[in-house]
Design a protein around this motif. Sequence first.
Motif, PDB file in Angstrom:
ATOM      1  N   UNK A   1      98.614  -1.086  83.764  1.00 35.07           N
ATOM      2  CA  UNK A   1      97.673  -0.203  83.343  1.00 35.07           C
ATOM      3  C   UNK A   1      96.387  -0.245  81.849  1.00 35.07           C
ATOM      4  N   UNK A   2      97.179  -0.985  81.202  1.00 31.44           N
ATOM      5  CA  UNK A   2      97.315  -0.886  80.205  1.00 31.44           C
ATOM      6  C   UNK A   2      97.505  -2.257  79.281  1.00 31.44           C
ATOM      7  N   UNK A   3      96.561  -2.420  78.426  1.00 29.11           N
ATOM      8  CA  UNK A   3      97.088  -4.148  77.781  1.00 29.11           C
ATOM      9  C   UNK A   3      96.786  -3.588  76.326  1.00 29.11           C
ATOM     10  N   UNK A   4      97.685  -4.620  75.936  1.00 30.70           N
ATOM     11  CA  UNK A   4      97.343  -4.517  73.647  1.00 30.70           C
ATOM     12  C   UNK A   4      95.987  -5.717  73.509  1.00 30.70           C
ATOM     13  N   UNK A   5      95.520  -5.525  72.619  1.00 26.83           N
ATOM     14  CA  UNK A   5      94.312  -5.824  72.074  1.00 26.83           C
ATOM     15  C   UNK A   5      93.871  -6.269  70.940  1.00 26.83           C
ATOM     16  N   UNK A   6      93.306  -7.454  70.240  1.00 25.11           N
ATOM     17  CA  UNK A   6      93.450  -7.069  68.931  1.00 25.11           C
ATOM     18  C   UNK A   6      91.522  -7.157  68.898  1.00 25.11           C
ATOM     19  N   UNK A   7      91.072  -6.578  67.908  1.00 26.67           N
ATOM     20  CA  UNK A   7      89.480  -6.009  67.447  1.00 26.67           C
ATOM     21  C   UNK A   7      89.849  -7.730  66.676  1.00 26.67           C
ATOM     22  N   UNK A   8      88.798  -8.074  66.944  1.00 29.39           N
ATOM     23  CA  UNK A   8      88.739  -9.578  66.780  1.00 29.39           C
ATOM     24  C   UNK A   8      87.124  -9.294  65.158  1.00 29.39           C
ATOM     25  N   UNK A   9      86.088  -8.033  65.487  1.00 29.01           N
ATOM     26  CA  UNK A   9      85.055  -7.359  65.254  1.00 29.01           C
ATOM     27  C   UNK A   9      84.550  -6.772  65.603  1.00 29.01           C
ATOM     28  N   UNK A  10      83.786  -5.705  64.699  1.00 30.90           N
ATOM     29  CA  UNK A  10      83.794  -5.208  64.096  1.00 30.90           C
ATOM     30  C   UNK A  10      83.251  -4.198  63.133  1.00 30.90           C
ATOM     31  N   UNK A  11      81.517  -3.005  63.125  1.00 30.45           N
ATOM     32  CA  UNK A  11      81.725  -2.857  62.394  1.00 30.45           C
ATOM     33  C   UNK A  11      83.061  -1.922  60.996  1.00 30.45           C
ATOM     34  N   UNK A  12      81.942  -1.377  59.501  1.00 24.08           N
ATOM     35  CA  UNK A  12      82.898  -0.702  59.025  1.00 24.08           C
ATOM     36  C   UNK A  12      82.491   0.736  59.513  1.00 24.08           C
ATOM     37  N   UNK A  13      83.355   1.781  59.260  1.00 27.33           N
ATOM     38  CA  UNK A  13      82.612   2.921  59.423  1.00 27.33           C
ATOM     39  C   UNK A  13      81.948   3.700  58.041  1.00 27.33           C
ATOM     40  N   UNK A  14      80.516   4.318  58.975  1.00 27.22           N
ATOM     41  CA  UNK A  14      80.348   4.450  56.632  1.00 27.22           C
ATOM     42  C   UNK A  14      80.249   6.046  56.069  1.00 27.22           C
ATOM     43  N   UNK A  15      80.826   5.693  55.640  1.00 31.45           N
ATOM     44  CA  UNK A  15      81.149   6.160  54.183  1.00 31.45           C
ATOM     45  C   UNK A  15      81.743   7.836  54.513  1.00 31.45           C
TER      46      UNK A  15
END
Length: 188
Positions: A129-143
């Motif tokens: 039902x679910x798998x664990x994956x790694x985030x390769x690229x994403x934007x940083x959260x705003x301050x």
Amino acid sequence: MAELIHAKDLRPGMTYLDKGNIFLVIENTFNKTCQAKAVIKVRVRNLKKGGVNWETLSEDKYEKADITSNTMTFSYKEADNYVFMDDVSYETVEIPKTKLEWEKQFITDGLQVRIQKFGDEILGISLPDNVTLTIKETEDAPKNSGATARMKKAILENGVEIEVPEFIKNNEKIVVRTVDGSYVGRAK
């Protein structure tokens, strides 16, 4: 002799044969009025050809399809095939990537899946039902991001792009739902 199922008795999770295809029932509706024949509609997945659609069935009986499945572990990818191994007998099975159009985006090393067969024919795989994956690229959260759960785009280790909450960072492990590819939560 094969077991027959009346169309009105088809329920989600059941499989049946019709016109040389094997169908897995996802959803069903049954409508009977006083003077008209019953209208039976089923949302099905074609296990041989792939694809999901609605079928309108008559009040006939259909042959039950006995689908067997056994747990195997993904070993490696070779050319256009995915190779899975039985942990007990060490038997290997190669499945062409054309049979795994949706599933291949969630297959990672060591992932255990259920191989589905009809007789000797391999129909495909059933993912957890679910798998664990790694985030390769994403934007940083705003301050000054607020407490609202805003979403942002992220690219996973397998190249798939999904929406994640803005507090998720690069190289973080997350849980993804395999049915629709949606974010579930942080991995523990």
